[in-house]
Motif scaffolding. Structure first.
Motif, mmCIF file in Angstrom:
data_model
loop_
_atom_site.group_PDB
_atom_site.id
_atom_site.type_symbol
_atom_site.label_atom_id
_atom_site.label_comp_id
_atom_site.label_asym_id
_atom_site.label_seq_id
_atom_site.Cartn_x
_atom_site.Cartn_y
_atom_site.Cartn_z
ATOM 1 N N ALA A 303 0.831 -1.209 0.000
ATOM 2 C CA ALA A 303 0.000 0.000 0.000
ATOM 3 C C ALA A 303 0.868 1.262 0.000
ATOM 4 O O ALA A 303 0.517 2.277 -0.622
ATOM 5 C CB ALA A 303 -0.922 -0.010 1.215
ATOM 6 N N PHE A 304 2.012 1.175 0.699
ATOM 7 C CA PHE A 304 2.949 2.310 0.724
ATOM 8 C C PHE A 304 3.474 2.612 -0.673
ATOM 9 O O PHE A 304 3.591 3.776 -1.080
ATOM 10 C CB PHE A 304 4.102 1.989 1.673
ATOM 11 C CG PHE A 304 5.164 3.047 1.730
ATOM 12 C CD1 PHE A 304 4.918 4.279 2.323
ATOM 13 C CD2 PHE A 304 6.416 2.816 1.171
ATOM 14 C CE1 PHE A 304 5.904 5.252 2.368
ATOM 15 C CE2 PHE A 304 7.401 3.783 1.207
ATOM 16 C CZ PHE A 304 7.144 5.011 1.815
ATOM 17 N N ALA A 306 1.895 1.905 -3.458
ATOM 18 C CA ALA A 306 0.763 2.443 -4.222
ATOM 19 C C ALA A 306 0.512 3.912 -3.889
ATOM 20 O O ALA A 306 0.020 4.676 -4.740
ATOM 21 C CB ALA A 306 -0.480 1.615 -3.942
ATOM 22 N N SER A 307 0.858 4.332 -2.652
ATOM 23 C CA SER A 307 0.603 5.717 -2.240
ATOM 24 C C SER A 307 1.421 6.721 -3.043
ATOM 25 O O SER A 307 1.059 7.900 -3.114
ATOM 26 C CB SER A 307 0.903 5.878 -0.750
ATOM 27 O OG SER A 307 2.302 5.755 -0.490
ATOM 28 N N PHE A 308 2.527 6.260 -3.649
ATOM 29 C CA PHE A 308 3.325 7.158 -4.485
ATOM 30 C C PHE A 308 2.553 7.596 -5.733
ATOM 31 O O PHE A 308 2.920 8.566 -6.396
ATOM 32 C CB PHE A 308 4.626 6.475 -4.919
ATOM 33 C CG PHE A 308 5.616 6.279 -3.802
ATOM 34 C CD1 PHE A 308 6.010 7.345 -3.008
ATOM 35 C CD2 PHE A 308 6.141 5.033 -3.545
ATOM 36 C CE1 PHE A 308 6.919 7.166 -1.975
ATOM 37 C CE2 PHE A 308 7.049 4.839 -2.514
ATOM 38 C CZ PHE A 308 7.436 5.908 -1.722
ATOM 39 N N GLU A 310 -0.849 8.307 -5.849
ATOM 40 C CA GLU A 310 -2.165 8.839 -5.520
ATOM 41 C C GLU A 310 -2.620 9.867 -6.545
ATOM 42 O O GLU A 310 -3.802 9.934 -6.912
ATOM 43 C CB GLU A 310 -2.137 9.465 -4.119
ATOM 44 C CG GLU A 310 -2.088 8.448 -2.988
ATOM 45 C CD GLU A 310 -2.134 9.116 -1.622
ATOM 46 O OE1 GLU A 310 -2.322 10.352 -1.572
ATOM 47 O OE2 GLU A 310 -1.994 8.405 -0.616
ATOM 48 N N THR A 311 -1.682 10.657 -7.006
ATOM 49 C CA THR A 311 -2.025 11.677 -8.008
ATOM 50 C C THR A 311 -2.522 11.015 -9.285
ATOM 51 O O THR A 311 -3.524 11.447 -9.881
ATOM 52 C CB THR A 311 -0.799 12.555 -8.321
ATOM 53 O OG1 THR A 311 -0.319 13.139 -7.116
ATOM 54 C CG2 THR A 311 -1.167 13.649 -9.319
ATOM 55 N N ASN A 323 -5.969 -2.160 -11.090
ATOM 56 C CA ASN A 323 -4.717 -2.288 -10.349
ATOM 57 C C ASN A 323 -4.521 -3.652 -9.692
ATOM 58 O O ASN A 323 -3.389 -4.068 -9.449
ATOM 59 C CB ASN A 323 -4.659 -1.185 -9.275
ATOM 60 C CG ASN A 323 -3.290 -1.098 -8.631
ATOM 61 O OD1 ASN A 323 -2.263 -1.248 -9.300
ATOM 62 N ND2 ASN A 323 -3.274 -0.860 -7.328
#
Length: 452
Positions: A303-304, A306-308, A310-311, A323
């Protein structure tokens, strides 16, 4: 034939015992247990909740309690022994074979183990000390000392008369062991040779001098492989000076193979192969929570990553729908390779000489699978979204993740094995982390590059 095996349903006697126990017919239960084989009594105990198990154990004849303890899994055995006094444990283990005695004593907590040793008589204490002196999961821990030895310079007739005087042979005996005056192993005399040769023939002339022996320190998995390859019923165990110490029989090897299979199956789910099915809720929860916690950490790591992006997901929210496809496919492909490699390691098929070929093969399989499924899924997504660029993005991500899954599935168990970490226990968690991170990064990273 024993009554228990004449029934159409082999579990019927056990069901009858359970029903009698539930209705409070304790005298009847005691009679039924007296007619039940120790292995079936052990099955009944392992199939019973804790309260029922305590009642059943109290009704088992003390003279056969040791035989029942031998058949129990470690977790269930400990739950029963925890309620026994040390002197009762010592009495139950009095007639155990050396290997079973060592296994039972090793499973005891140290304070209990010391009390049990003190409660034993000198003969059993010496047997226990000897059994425990061998390394766990080695040939020494598996062997029994109930061998029949003969000298090479006697005749077949003398051997036959000697056996008649003994009156009986140890269970599973298929050959006699020939030793010299210093108890050094010289060969074996199969019972078939004993019965088919003339009485005046000398043992040295008819014995098998090429009989293979098992070193005392050999790992039990290697011993099991030897039994499987050679179809042995029993095999002699010797020390570094070739002194005969005992023998290993096929019944012990069957237990090793079964335990290995259970271990591999349950370890993939992060479970202990000795775990009691009816263990208390809190105890089972604690054990399972460990690997659930590990899985949570790996999921948070994915998840970390994937957070890159978010945009990217904010601008192109439909990517969130797609995804999960790439990591899922990578996880399945990697698990296939991981399972095959773990099996190869367990069977001794994989070694230093063929690891390079294995890695090359799995790389090729990953590449071919990657091309095939990249084309299929890329085409399907392109037609669904009517956008060739999106199809190419997911096709590239699929190819990269299937390639990574193939390599990871082969490399991870090999690396864990070198680190003395059980691949069956930890391999799946590490693999899932790799395929999730590579899949997410490849898909969302490529989408960010080409679509924004």
């Amino acid at each position: 034939m024993p009554e228990a095996y004449e029934q159409e349903n082999p579990l019927q006697p056990l069901q009858e015992i359970t029903e009698a126990l539930n209705s409070g017919q304790f005298v009847h239960v005691r009679r039924l247990l007296a007619k039940t084989a120790p292995c079936d009594t052990a099955l009944l105990l392992e199939s019973s909740p804790h309260k029922t198990r305590s009642k059943l154990w109290a009704l088992v004849d003390p003279d056969v309690q040791g035989d029942v303890l031998e058949e129990l899994s470690e977790d269930v055995r400990l739950s029963i022994i925890a309620r026994m006094e040390p002197e009762h444990i010592a009495a139950a283990t009095e007639d155990m074979d050396d290997d079973d005695l060592g296994e039972v004593l090793r499973s005891l907590p140290e304070p209990v183990y010391k009390d049990v040793i003190e409660a034993m008589d000198s003969q059993d204490r010496d047997r226990a000390t000897t059994a425990l002196s061998y390394q766990e999961r080695s040939a020494g821990a598996l062997m029994n000392t109930d061998t029949v030895t003969i000298r090479p310079d006697v005749s077949i007739d003398v051997v036959l008369r000697y056996l008649r005087l003994k009156g009986e042979l140890p269970e599973g005996t298929d050959e006699l062991y020939v030793v010299d005056k210093d108890n050094c192993f010289l060969g074996s005399l199969p019972l078939t040779a004993l019965l088919t040769n003339m009485p005046d023939a000398i043992v040295r002339e008819v014995m098998d001098e090429e009989c293979e022996v098992i070193p005392i320190s050999m790992d039990e998995s290697e011993v099991a492989q030897l039994f499987e390859r050679h179809n042995w019923i029993s095999a002699p165990v010797v020390d570094d000076q070739a002194h005969l110490l005992g023998r290993i029989t096929i019944d012990d090897i069957v237990d090793v193979i079964r335990e290995s299979a259970e271990h591999s199956m349950l370890s993939l789910a992060g479970l202990d192969d000795e775990e009691d099915t009816f263990a208390p809720v809190v105890k089972s929860t604690k054990r399972r929570s460990i690997w659930l916690g590990v899985n949570l950490l790996t999921a948070m790591l994915a998840a970390f990553v994937a957070s890159f992006f978010e945009t990217t997901l904010g601008i192109l929210p439909f990517l969130a729908v797609l995804n999960g496809i790439v990591p899922s496919m990578g996880g399945v492909a990697g698990s296939q390779t991981l399972t095959l490699v773990i099996r190869g390691l367990a069977l001794g098929h994989i070694n230093e000489t063929n690891q390079k070929f294995l890695l090359t093969k799995e790389l090729a399989i990953g590449a071919l699978n990657g091309v095939l499924w990249a084309i299929l899924i890329g085409s399907a997504i392109a037609l669904w979204k009517w956008d060739l660029t999106i199809g190419l993005v997911i096709a590239f991500a699929m190819f990269m993740n299937l390639l990574a899954a193939g390599i990871a599935g082969a490399v991870i168990p090999l690396v864990l094995k070198r680190m003395d970490i059980d691949p069956a226990l930890a391999g799946n968690v590490v693999l899932t982390t790799v395929t999730d991170i590579v899949g997410i990064f490849a898909f969302l990273g490529t989408a960010t590059w080409f679509l924004i």
